[in-house]
Design a protein around this motif. Structure first.
Motif, PDB file in Angstrom:
ATOM      1  N   ALA A  22       1.800  -4.635   3.997  1.00  0.00           N
ATOM      2  CA  ALA A  22       0.695  -5.678   4.275  1.00  0.00           C
ATOM      3  C   ALA A  22      -0.017  -7.426   4.581  1.00  0.00           C
TER       4      ALA A  22
ATOM      5  N   GLY B   2      -4.275   1.118  -2.271  1.00  0.00           N
ATOM      6  CA  GLY B   2      -3.834  -0.671  -2.748  1.00  0.00           C
ATOM      7  C   GLY B   2      -2.921  -0.151  -4.253  1.00  0.00           C
TER       8      GLY B   2
ATOM      9  N   TRP C  72       0.967  -5.391   9.471  1.00  0.00           N
ATOM     10  CA  TRP C  72       1.332  -4.073   8.391  1.00  0.00           C
ATOM     11  C   TRP C  72       3.140  -3.940   8.873  1.00  0.00           C
TER      12      TRP C  72
ATOM     13  N   PHE D 185       0.610  -1.674  -0.152  1.00  0.00           N
ATOM     14  CA  PHE D 185      -0.265  -0.306   0.427  1.00  0.00           C
ATOM     15  C   PHE D 185       0.982   1.344   0.099  1.00  0.00           C
TER      16      PHE D 185
ATOM     17  N   TYR E 176      -7.429  -4.166  -1.879  1.00  0.00           N
ATOM     18  CA  TYR E 176      -6.921  -2.627  -1.359  1.00  0.00           C
ATOM     19  C   TYR E 176      -7.858  -2.570  -0.288  1.00  0.00           C
TER      20      TYR E 176
ATOM     21  N   ARG F 202      -5.117   6.031   2.316  1.00  0.00           N
ATOM     22  CA  ARG F 202      -3.766   5.082   2.138  1.00  0.00           C
ATOM     23  C   ARG F 202      -4.494   4.289   0.895  1.00  0.00           C
TER      24      ARG F 202
ATOM     25  N   ARG G  84      -8.194  -1.919   3.106  1.00  0.00           N
ATOM     26  CA  ARG G  84      -7.168  -2.048   4.883  1.00  0.00           C
ATOM     27  C   ARG G  84      -7.568  -3.053   5.578  1.00  0.00           C
TER      28      ARG G  84
ATOM     29  N   GLN H 161       0.712   5.725   0.930  1.00  0.00           N
ATOM     30  CA  GLN H 161       0.461   6.698   1.776  1.00  0.00           C
ATOM     31  C   GLN H 161       0.935   7.994   0.900  1.00  0.00           C
TER      32      GLN H 161
END
Length: 125
Positions: A96, A47, A115, A37, A107, A45, A109, A39
């Motif tokens: 992840a 994928g 993580w 992922f 994707y 965030r 979260r 961000q």
């Protein structure tokens, strides 16, 4: 308990390449999904790429043809090869993973319980 440790981030000019690594420590058998992922500042965030236990993978449209996800089982390490990098790829990149086979390795979260701490990628124009 599973621990994920990313490395390989850095600063690169547009058009360059980087390879991110995610080393997995702990009980790594039967990990159903492993994913990357990212961000960016002030953004959600998102994928980037995901890999299933059977070796199949999927990519976000924004990185298709430029990024490749792979795994070295002997080293318990997930990789993300990033080529033709663009300034918009600048972000913190996170690894992840999850054991649950009931999810599609997409994707979302919340589908991932484990993580890493993240590694920064900065692409300059």
């Amino acid at each position: 308990q599973l621990q994920l440790v990313e490395s390989g981030g850095g600063s690169v000019q547009a058009g360059g390449s980087l390879r991110l690594s995610c080393a997995a420590f702990g009980y790594i058998d039967n990990l159903h999904c492993m994913a990357w992922f990212r961000q960016a500042p002030s953004k959600e965030r998102e994928g980037v790429a995901a890999r299933r236990i059977d070796g199949t993978s999927n990519y976000a449209d924004s990185v298709k043809g430029r990024f490749t996800i792979s795994k070295d089982n002997a080293k318990n390490t997930l990789y993300l090869q990033m080529n033709s990098l663009k300034p918009e790829d600048t972000a913190m990149y996170y690894c992840a993973a999850d054991y649950r086979s009931s999810y599609s390795c997409g994707y979302v979260r919340t589908d991932y319980n484990y993580w890493g701490q993240g590694t920064q990628v900065t692409v300059s124009s």
